[in-house]
Scaffold this motif. Structure first.
Motif, PDB file in Angstrom:
ATOM      1  N   ALA A 458     -69.272  35.245 -39.772  1.00 36.12           N
ATOM      2  CA  ALA A 458     -68.389  35.204 -38.606  1.00 36.12           C
ATOM      3  C   ALA A 458     -68.652  33.957 -37.776  1.00 36.12           C
ATOM      4  O   ALA A 458     -67.712  33.307 -37.289  1.00 36.12           O
ATOM      5  CB  ALA A 458     -68.584  36.462 -37.763  1.00 36.12           C
ATOM      6  N   LEU A 459     -69.927  33.597 -37.605  1.00 39.82           N
ATOM      7  CA  LEU A 459     -70.268  32.389 -36.849  1.00 39.82           C
ATOM      8  C   LEU A 459     -69.698  31.145 -37.517  1.00 39.82           C
ATOM      9  O   LEU A 459     -69.120  30.277 -36.848  1.00 39.82           O
ATOM     10  CB  LEU A 459     -71.791  32.276 -36.722  1.00 39.82           C
ATOM     11  CG  LEU A 459     -72.319  31.019 -36.024  1.00 39.82           C
ATOM     12  CD1 LEU A 459     -71.807  30.958 -34.578  1.00 39.82           C
ATOM     13  CD2 LEU A 459     -73.851  30.991 -36.049  1.00 39.82           C
ATOM     14  N   ALA A 460     -69.843  31.050 -38.831  1.00 36.12           N
ATOM     15  CA  ALA A 460     -69.282  29.905 -39.544  1.00 36.12           C
ATOM     16  C   ALA A 460     -67.758  29.904 -39.470  1.00 36.12           C
ATOM     17  O   ALA A 460     -67.128  28.849 -39.270  1.00 36.12           O
ATOM     18  CB  ALA A 460     -69.750  29.914 -40.994  1.00 36.12           C
ATOM     19  N   GLY A 461     -67.151  31.075 -39.616  1.00 40.92           N
ATOM     20  CA  GLY A 461     -65.699  31.149 -39.615  1.00 40.92           C
ATOM     21  C   GLY A 461     -65.077  30.790 -38.284  1.00 40.92           C
ATOM     22  O   GLY A 461     -63.986  30.204 -38.238  1.00 40.92           O
ATOM     23  N   LEU A 462     -65.729  31.113 -37.179  1.00 40.54           N
ATOM     24  CA  LEU A 462     -65.179  30.804 -35.857  1.00 40.54           C
ATOM     25  C   LEU A 462     -65.014  29.305 -35.645  1.00 40.54           C
ATOM     26  O   LEU A 462     -64.178  28.875 -34.836  1.00 40.54           O
ATOM     27  CB  LEU A 462     -66.075  31.403 -34.768  1.00 40.54           C
ATOM     28  CG  LEU A 462     -66.055  32.927 -34.652  1.00 40.54           C
ATOM     29  CD1 LEU A 462     -67.051  33.401 -33.621  1.00 40.54           C
ATOM     30  CD2 LEU A 462     -64.653  33.430 -34.292  1.00 40.54           C
ATOM     31  N   PHE A 463     -65.791  28.500 -36.347  1.00 41.07           N
ATOM     32  CA  PHE A 463     -65.714  27.049 -36.213  1.00 41.07           C
ATOM     33  C   PHE A 463     -65.100  26.388 -37.449  1.00 41.07           C
ATOM     34  O   PHE A 463     -65.307  25.203 -37.686  1.00 41.07           O
ATOM     35  CB  PHE A 463     -67.109  26.476 -35.950  1.00 41.07           C
ATOM     36  CG  PHE A 463     -67.686  26.898 -34.632  1.00 41.07           C
ATOM     37  CD1 PHE A 463     -67.371  26.204 -33.465  1.00 41.07           C
ATOM     38  CD2 PHE A 463     -68.508  28.001 -34.539  1.00 41.07           C
ATOM     39  CE1 PHE A 463     -67.890  26.597 -32.247  1.00 41.07           C
ATOM     40  CE2 PHE A 463     -69.038  28.404 -33.326  1.00 41.07           C
ATOM     41  CZ  PHE A 463     -68.726  27.703 -32.169  1.00 41.07           C
ATOM     42  N   GLY A 464     -64.366  27.180 -38.253  1.00 40.67           N
ATOM     43  CA  GLY A 464     -63.687  26.623 -39.413  1.00 40.67           C
ATOM     44  C   GLY A 464     -64.574  26.417 -40.617  1.00 40.67           C
ATOM     45  O   GLY A 464     -64.191  25.690 -41.540  1.00 40.67           O
TER      46      GLY A 464
END
Length: 952
Positions: A458-464
């Motif tokens: 989720a952390l990686a996905g929030l920043f693309g």
């Protein structure tokens, strides 16, 4: 999971760890305080206590005694240890002798507190007497720890750069002319890796785990990119949509990981068919091989003549170094194997590090300049447009998404691909985590690790960013290099940040052949794992499914591979259910599987043992899932078996289809069963067809019970008072139904189709039918009218006879070899008892004081501690005989279910009288017990549903 073979080629860990749990300490319960005091001592409680005389004092006394024993043993260990140190060190150790504590009563819980105080004292003495290590400057161990961690930190960081360069160049297809896409790809990889490492540092239970971008998902990234190109072309707007999809898919993966951990559903991955997962592995391996060709040649590859010519033929000079380096690596790996296993897990990573300097040496030896090699395509284009790395390009991966330029149509078209990506991402963690736990001798918390993976994605996905996970191979290498702890893990994050900043500059000096070799090697290993190593582990159909998924994935993309995987799974299941699982578990006649109605009269037994008796009852037991694929085979097999019986001259009169072993029926199969019923009753001389469903009915949505009992299709078995000759009566149900006028003396018409819950009920009914066809009056001696009401008119008159005559008839049935004098003697010792509905004859656990004969009415026997365990008891039965002889307590509760029940009882006093004065009569009861035990063995064997049931 997958990178283990691909990157390290056999990095293995020790799997011999012990998994222990700390023992629970003794806990003391406070006691009520009173006026009685313990003797004063250093360990005595400060407040007076009362002796506990409650009902729990025995338990408390046991706890105190156990604690006291433990203290004594502890004291002995301390003294033994001190004595040992005296011998080793040459000096004596003085142990303070503590006064013994006087405890007035070990039944007092205050005694537990005294013992606990004494244990605490000995613990302090042990700590005081233990040899102390001389304290030194605390900074020195810290420095040693930091120095010891440097190799592990360096290895993990170099692996991040080495894997990031080739895979960073593979996230975007060659047909997407995105400026600086190699820089973006490398930084996307590094950012996802940093996010994973940071989260695992604080949320994972492992102290030596290494996070990594999920490199196996490269084919999905390319598929998403091509979907976007089809919708938006290859401009900057396409990059916005693509990075949005990258982030959205990572958030979706993170959400699924979190939910699996939150609701403890980590085992869901094991419901995926193994051969489908293996096919996906092989397909991804082939996809990565194709990607290595495209990265090396910077040309799009397609399975056409033009694509082959453009990517391979015209650029073969770029592929030569990749092929040579790969062949040399394979040769080295083969030469360094021992007993078929790799000896040096770091051989691959070290070899990749040497590719770049060796390539430069070759260029220098051939006199090729750097500029010429770059123009020929041997190097990536310059990865930084300015002289400084601290420019606007540094944060491009965070600024690519612009919501006003996103193609939502492309997003919708990408949903199937993202679902496939999510499903494939799930297979890694439930495999990597247990494997790494075994290697590092750590007891894992799968749910906590899944939640941690949810946070990191989720952390990686929030920043693309892209998906990530805890990489097994990297973690093993890091662990074996003595890497552990939060400080070391955060140092890896810091070094990766430096690579994030300066890595693109370093990457511009890395030849394409290095990236191509890494991708080619990993792709070959994954492909071999999927389609080569699996050969022989799966049957032909499953192996064909593996190849189908692999070919479809490479040729038509990930969405088509998902469909191919579903088709392979369903077709394999259907074919294996048809080929390997016969829906017929077994077949037998009732001569092997007898009912619980064992105490029938001699005439009834003679009928059942004759040629028109039990051998005319044919039982077919079914199993497994019966569906459209094997229903036709089931129907054909049943027809064939009945034809064989008819040709052998033993055509059954009653057929029992037992569905208790069937796990499921689809509608097509249920309809086939209903048609089979009509066929059997029409084309065979089957007078009765019985279906056994189990307690929950037929395992299908279709109302099969209503269908088979449909009145419009029912025929009847006609029961007459005087049976006509065999050739006249043995008419099929179809022939009987055509009769317009009933026969002379017709008693009843029994429906020729019946549904029973248990096999025993079906067997009893089938036997009753056969007896009724021969002589319905015989049922009055051993069958309750409520159980077989069809002969009510013929036998009810006899039920009004005196109870004593009926009891005598029952005794004649049970003891056919006994003389009239012996039977009268036994009858004279019996007392009559009358019960009403709801009365208890006895309850479970009551003393066994009598044997009872059921003359009229029906009872039920049940186990009070097992819900649903019941057995019906009909007139003519005996109960309690085993308890009378052996003096056991009642094993079950017996309750009356009919309106009235008449029982004859033989109590223990009368039994002892018979034993002493009439031993031959008492011997009859002994024989009855033996008959009862033989019956129980036979009855239990019926419930096993096994074709090997033993007739006893």
């Amino acid at each position: 999971m997958l990178e283990t073979t691909a990157l390290l080629n056999g990095a293995r860990g020790d799997a011999n760890g012990d998994y222990g749990s700390p023992s629970s300490p003794l806990t003391n319960t406070p006691a009520s305080r009173g006026s009685q005091n313990l003797t004063t001592s250093p360990f005595s409680p400060t407040s007076p206590v009362n002796i506990d005389t409650s009902s729990t004092r025995q338990r408390r006394s046991s706890i105190a005694a156990m604690a006291a024993a433990e203290v004594i043993l502890h004291d002995r260990e301390i003294r033994k240890s001190a004595s040992s140190r005296k011998l080793e060190n040459g000096f004596s150790t003085t142990i303070a002798h503590t006064p013994l504590v006087e405890i007035p009563s070990m039944e007092s819980m205050e005694a537990d507190e005294v013992v606990q105080n004494r244990r605490d004292y000995f613990r302090k003495m042990r700590d005081r007497d233990s040899p102390k290590v001389k304290e030194t400057n605390s900074a020195l161990p810290m420095i040693h720890n930091i120095i010891g961690q440097l190799p592990a930190i360096a290895i993990a960081s170099v692996l991040n750069l080495m894997i990031g360069i080739p895979f960073g160049a593979s996230y975007f297809p060659p047909e997407l002319p995105l400026p600086g896409k190699e820089v973006l790809g490398l930084r996307v990889f590094l950012f996802s890796t940093m996010a994973a490492q940071t989260v695992y540092t604080f949320k994972s239970k492992f102290t030596n785990g290494v996070g990594l971008q999920m490199v196996e998902n490269v084919p999905f990234c390319l598929e998403l990119a091509r979907i976007v190109i089809d919708e938006q072309g290859s401009g900057t707007d396409a990059a916005s949509t693509l990075f949005f999809l990258f982030g959205l898919s990572s958030c979706l993966v993170g959400l699924v990981f979190y939910l699996l951990g939150r609701y403890e559903l980590g085992r869901i991955v094991y419901f995926f068919p193994s051969h489908v997962l293996v096919g996906c592995i092989g397909g991804i391996g082939a996809f990565i091989i194709v990607t290595s060709l495209e990265v090396t040649t910077n040309t799009a590859f397609s399975f056409t003549e033009a694509g082959f010519n453009e990517c391979i033929v015209q650029n073969f000079h770029l592929l030569i170094p990749v092929i040579v380096f790969e062949l040399v690596l394979r040769l080295l790996m083969q030469m360094t194997k021992k007993n078929g296993e790799p000896q040096y897990p770091l051989l691959g990573p070290i070899y990749y590090c040497f590719i770049t300097p060796v390539f430069y040496i070759v260029l220098w030896g051939l006199g090729i300049t750097m500029g010429s090699a770059e123009e020929a395509g041997y190097f990536f284009p310059p990865l930084s447009s300015t002289g400084s790395v601290f420019n606007d390009e540094l944060f491009d991966i965070f600024t690519e998404v612009h919501f006003n330029t996103i193609s939502w149509k492309a997003v919708i078209k990408s949903i199937p691909t993202m679902i496939s990506l999510t499903a494939f991402s799930l297979i890694h963690v439930p495999i990597n985590i247990p494997a790494f736990a075994i290697t590092t001798n750590v007891e894992p918390d799968m749910n906590a690790e899944l939640i941690a993976h949810g946070y990191s994605n989720a952390l990686a996905g929030l920043f693309g960013g892209l998906q990530n996970y805890m990489a097994y191979a990297h973690s093993v290498i890091y662990s074996k290099a003595n890497g552990k702890g939060k400080s070391s893990s955060l140092t890896i994050v810091a070094v990766t940040i430096m690579i994030f900043i300066y890595g693109p500059t370093v990457g511009s000096y890395v030849p394409r052949c290095m990236a191509g070799t890494v991708l080619l090697h990993i792709g070959i290993d994954l492909f071999a794992e999927g389609v080569v190593d699996s050969y022989g582990d799966y049957d032909r159909l499953e192996y064909c499914g593996i190849w189908l998924i692999t070919v479809v994935m490479v040729s038509f993309g990930m969405d088509a591979a998902l469909v191919a995987g579903a088709i392979a799974a369903l077709s394999t299941y259907a074919a294996q259910s048809i080929i390997y699982q016969d829906p017929i578990r077994g077949e037998m006649s009732a001569t092997r599987l007898r009912s619980s109605a064992w105490n029938r009269c001699l005439k009834a037994q003679k009928i059942l043992d004759g040629k028109n008796g039990r051998q005319r009852i044919f039982i077919i037991q079914l199993q497994g899932h019966i569906f459209f694929g094997n229903a036709i085979k089931l129907v054909d097999d049943i027809k064939h078996k009945l034809k064989v019986k008819r040709e052998a001259g033993v055509e059954p009169s009653v057929v029992i289809l037992d569905f208790t072993g069937a796990l499921g029926l689809d509608t097509s199969a249920a309809q086939s069963i209903a048609k089979l019923k009509r066929f059997l009753l029409t084309n065979f001389n089957v007078e009765g067809l019985i279906f056994v469903t189990g307690q929950d009915g037929f395992p299908c949505f279709f109302d099969l019970s209503q269908k088979v009992l449909d009145g419009s299709e029912l025929s009847y078995i006609r029961i007459v008072e005087h049976r006509p000759p065999l050739h006249e009566h043995r008419l099929s149900a179809r022939s009987l139904a055509k009769h317009i006028e009933p026969k002379q003396g017709l008693i009843a018409e029994i429906p020729n189709t019946r549904v029973c819950e248990t096999l025993d009920d079906a067997l009893i009914f089938a036997e009753d039918v056969l007896i009724a066809l021969e002589d319905p009056s015989l049922l009055q001696t051993d069958a309750d009218v409520e159980r077989f009401p069809y002969v009510r008119g013929s036998v009810r008159a006899s039920l009004t006879s005196q109870n004593s005559n009926r009891m005598k008839s029952i005794l004649e049935t049970l003891f056919p070899s006994a003389s009239a004098i012996e039977l009268n003697t036994l009858l004279s010792t019996l007392s009559i008892e009358k019960y009403y509905s709801g009365n208890y004859v006895w309850k479970q656990g009551d003393p066994s004081e009598s044997l009872k004969f059921v003359v009229d009415g029906s009872l039920i026997s049940l186990l009070e501690d097992e819900h649903g365990a019941t057995e019906s008891i009909y007139a003519g039965s005996t109960i309690g005989e085993l308890g009378l002889v052996s003096s056991y307590h009642r094993l079950t509760t017996v309750k009356v279910v009919s309106d009235v029940a008449i029982l004859y009882s033989l109590d223990k006093n009368q039994w002892e009288f018979l034993t002493e004065n009439h031993p031959k009569v008492a011997r009859l009861i002994d024989k009855l017990v033996i008959q009862y035990l033989a019956h129980r063995v036979q009855h239990v064997s019926n419930n096993i549903l096994d074709g090997r049931s033993l007739p006893v």
